[in-house]
Design an enzyme around this catalytic site. Structure first.
Site, PDB file in Angstrom:
ATOM      1  N   HIS A 135       0.864  -1.182   0.000  1.00 43.82           N
ATOM      2  CA  HIS A 135       0.000   0.000   0.000  1.00 43.82           C
ATOM      3  C   HIS A 135       0.898   1.229   0.000  1.00 43.82           C
ATOM      4  CE1 HIS A 135      -3.023   2.941   1.143  1.00 43.82           C
ATOM      5  NE2 HIS A 135      -3.958   2.028   0.972  1.00 43.82           N
ATOM      6  N   GLU A 139      -6.748   5.215   1.371  1.00 44.93           N
ATOM      7  CA  GLU A 139      -6.742   5.786   0.033  1.00 44.93           C
ATOM      8  C   GLU A 139      -7.837   6.833  -0.139  1.00 44.93           C
ATOM      9  OE1 GLU A 139      -7.231   3.448  -4.124  1.00 44.93           O
ATOM     10  OE2 GLU A 139      -5.715   2.730  -2.729  1.00 44.93           O
ATOM     11  N   ARG A 173      -6.806  10.504  -0.339  1.00 40.47           N
ATOM     12  CA  ARG A 173      -6.496  10.985  -1.685  1.00 40.47           C
ATOM     13  C   ARG A 173      -7.758  11.105  -2.533  1.00 40.47           C
ATOM     14  NH1 ARG A 173      -3.110   6.564  -3.585  1.00 40.47           N
ATOM     15  NH2 ARG A 173      -3.380   5.569  -1.556  1.00 40.47           N
ATOM     16  N   ARG A 192      -2.533   1.199  -6.939  1.00 40.30           N
ATOM     17  CA  ARG A 192      -1.618   1.154  -5.796  1.00 40.30           C
ATOM     18  C   ARG A 192      -0.196   0.777  -6.199  1.00 40.30           C
ATOM     19  NH1 ARG A 192      -5.574  -1.696  -1.241  1.00 40.30           N
ATOM     20  NH2 ARG A 192      -6.769   0.197  -0.814  1.00 40.30           N
ATOM     21  N   HIS A 206       0.640  -4.887   2.297  1.00 35.58           N
ATOM     22  CA  HIS A 206      -0.772  -4.667   2.598  1.00 35.58           C
ATOM     23  C   HIS A 206      -1.654  -5.876   2.307  1.00 35.58           C
ATOM     24  CE1 HIS A 206      -4.442  -2.593   3.351  1.00 35.58           C
ATOM     25  NE2 HIS A 206      -4.807  -2.501   2.083  1.00 35.58           N
ATOM     26  N   HIS A 207      -1.571  -6.424   1.106  1.00 35.10           N
ATOM     27  CA  HIS A 207      -2.533  -7.452   0.692  1.00 35.10           C
ATOM     28  C   HIS A 207      -1.818  -8.510  -0.140  1.00 35.10           C
ATOM     29  CE1 HIS A 207      -6.821  -8.551  -0.014  1.00 35.10           C
ATOM     30  NE2 HIS A 207      -6.331  -9.129  -1.093  1.00 35.10           N
ATOM     31  N   ARG A 238      -4.664  -5.360  -6.501  1.00 32.85           N
ATOM     32  CA  ARG A 238      -6.038  -5.183  -6.027  1.00 32.85           C
ATOM     33  C   ARG A 238      -6.409  -3.714  -6.002  1.00 32.85           C
ATOM     34  NH1 ARG A 238      -8.381  -3.806  -1.336  1.00 32.85           N
ATOM     35  NH2 ARG A 238      -6.539  -4.034  -0.003  1.00 32.85           N
TER      36      ARG A 238
END
Length: 580
Positions: A373, A386, A389, A410, A514-515, A554
């Protein structure tokens, strides 16, 4: 505000599962017994141990014996401890949703409640030794995917369902989620006058995932997303605020009013639904393997908190254990370039399930697709959503210059930040952005925001050249008003407002793990697949533990959407397997 009601599973009615030798009868007498009692809970950074002194059948003193939370969370710890004094039962505490320490607060509540359970003669799950038993469906993991699956399965009829969670509290990474739930063609979008389409949503996901996504999974996800939004709102979820996240062509990220964090709200809604359906949740119960009869999965092997094990046999098993973003060794092995990166994941996101499933011939897919991220707070590694932003913030480097379209995907934004001095940047916004998004108050209460009454003052506090920052913001404001970002191509829709309302704010950010987009291979029925594409009978999976939906990257807002959409589908599929 949202309510965090932390009651341990010792209070849950054990109606869902039969046991061959398991005494979970609860004493009728709820009075607290005088003495010293100890309990544990899971905070953001690990276990929290609390000692509770009971005198004259009420809480006289609470001491936090051990914790490893951030210094920013101390006020929240003190607040919860103060609310415990004088209690005569377990805590049901309202925790300020923008306090900035929700996970810490729930951990402290959990620790105190475990001690109070013991004082009432009601052992918490961590003190229970479950024995061999049977039920219809076992759900492994009590995060958003697991509870969505359990509720959806329970809604189909009279099935016995047990949810197993290795951590001391429920929620997993869902507790951390701040963004929202993506869906297209929803009633809420129509009411707000937002024009969207499932095809546009599908195209955004495929493009964002670099077309490595499995098209059938994406199509199934897109078709079921608006249905799931309605399902959640029928359970009283507040998804009335619809915002824009990176990689989306239009606003489709559904979240609570004012842009409040989605994760804690979602867990509150799902936990209430599991209570309504009398679904049993066992915390501090770690699954260590799958049971099988030939090609079919027939249950799980589980480890009690004291290390003893038991077997829980079932007609169907749903794996909803999340990803492996906290397993830094596994991340580094799969992606050496991420060695040394911090993680935004909770401590339990370690990828345990892959070994159980591959041992039975199950396949994994795209495990190397790991997302970082772009905007983790640089010192404490706290996710800055996010949506900041999306609501208008910009990014500048140490020289005070913009360097990227802040609303790009991302992976693109992360790469751009890593290319800057010290591999970090500053997120810049004004009071207008702050007022537009309630979750920003979380960061303020965590003391993550630098604040200046003018841009010059903010630049000085951030050690950014004053002239460069003021020029960058001025140029951005002009382009925003003209509806054309000549420098980096941020669309007019993505430039929601000029940054000209003091005070001004900055957060120093850098990318963090992050993911994990890769995981177990599944089909559109959420069945876990073998390498040859055939399903393993009786085994289902949903959420971040699966792979193929997100491809190489993602989109923001698709993570929570994935867990509720596919969690619901997994619960329905497992129920059909039990009652064909």
């Amino acid at each position: 505000m949202f309510s965090v009601v932390m009651t341990l599973c010792g209070l849950t009615m054990f109606t869902g599962c039969s046991s061959d030798d398991n005494d979970t009868e609860e004493p009728a007498q709820p009075m607290l017994q005088d003495g010293e009692w100890t309990g544990s809970g899971e905070g953001r950074s690990g276990s929290i141990i609390a000692k509770v002194v009971v005198k004259e059948h009420q809480v006289a003193q609470v001491t936090i014996v051990s914790q490893s939370e951030s210094v920013f969370a101390q006020d929240a710890i003190n607040s919860v401890v103060a609310k415990a004094i004088g209690r005569q039962d377990v805590m049901s505490v309202e925790v300020d949703g923008v306090s900035g320490a929700t996970l810490t607060s729930t951990g402290v509540i959990g620790a105190i409640n475990m001690a109070l359970q013991a004082a009432m003669g009601k052992p918490a799950d961590a003190a229970m030794n479950y024995k061999d038993g049977t039920c219809d469906i076992v759900v492994v993991g009590a995060g958003g995917a697991g509870l969505s699956a359990a509720v959806a399965a329970a809604e189909t009829g009279s099935l016995s369902i047990v949810v197993l969670e290795k951590q001391g509290i429920i929620g997993g990474n869902t507790n951390y989620s701040t963004g929202g739930i993506n869906a297209a063609e929803t009633d809420i979008q129509r009411e707000l006058g937002i024009e969207d389409s499932k095809q546009l949503f599908y195209d955004d996901i495929m493009r964002g995932g670099k077309y490595e996504n499995i098209p059938a999974l994406v199509r199934n996800f897109v078709e079921n997303a608006p249905i799931t939004i309605s399902w959640l709102t029928d359970m009283s979820a507040d998804l009335t605020d619809v915002g824009l996240m990176g990689g989306s062509s239009v606003s489709r990220t559904h979240r609570p009013k004012g842009g409040t964090a989605i994760g804690p709200h979602l867990m509150k809604v799902l936990k209430a639904a599991t209570d309504k359906e009398n679904i049993e949740i066992r915390t501090s119960n770690k699954v260590v393997g799958l049971l099988n009869d030939g090609d079919a999965v027939t249950g799980v092997k589980v480890q009690n908190a004291d290390g003893s094990t038991y077997s829980l046999r079932a007609k169907a098993v749903i794996i909803a254990t999340g990803g492996f973003g906290a397993n830094l060794a596994m991340v580094a092995r799969l992606q050496p370039s991420l060695s040394g990166f911090a993680t935004l994941n909770h401590p339990g996101a370690t990828g345990d399930a892959f070994d159980w499933v591959t041992a039975l011939g199950g396949a994994t897919i795209q495990l190397k697709n790991i997302q970082i991220h772009p905007t983790a707070e640089a010192t404490n590694h706290i996710l800055i959503t996010e949506a900041v932003r999306g609501n208008g913030a910009i990014l500048v480097n140490h020289a005070g210059r913009r360097f990227v379209n802040e609303m790009d995907t991302r992976d693109v934004v992360s790469a751009a930040i890593l290319a800057q001095e010290s591999a970090e940047a500053f997120l810049i916004f004004d009071q207008g952005v702050r007022q537009s998004l309630a979750s920003i108050e979380t960061y303020a209460n965590q003391h993550l925001l630098l604040q200046g009454s003018t841009l010059a003052e903010l630049a000085s506090l951030s050690d950014i050249p004053v002239s460069a920052l003021t020029e960058s913001v001025s140029r951005y404001n002009t382009q925003q008003k003209n509806g054309l970002d000549e420098d980096f191509g941020r669309s007019a829709t993505e430039m929601t407002a000029a940054l000209e309302t003091p005070p001004y704010y900055a957060v120093r950010v850098k990318p963090a793990i992050h993911h994990t987009m890769g995981g177990l291979s599944v089909n559109t029925e959420t069945q876990v697949l073998r390498a040859d594409g055939t399903p393993i009978i009786g085994l289902y999976a949903a959420g971040e533990v699966t792979g193929g939906l997100h491809g190489a990257n993602r989109l923001g807002g698709n993570g929570v959407a994935d867990i509720v959409v596919n969690g619901r589908l997994a619960g329905q599929a497992a129920a059909r397997h039990c009652n064909p």
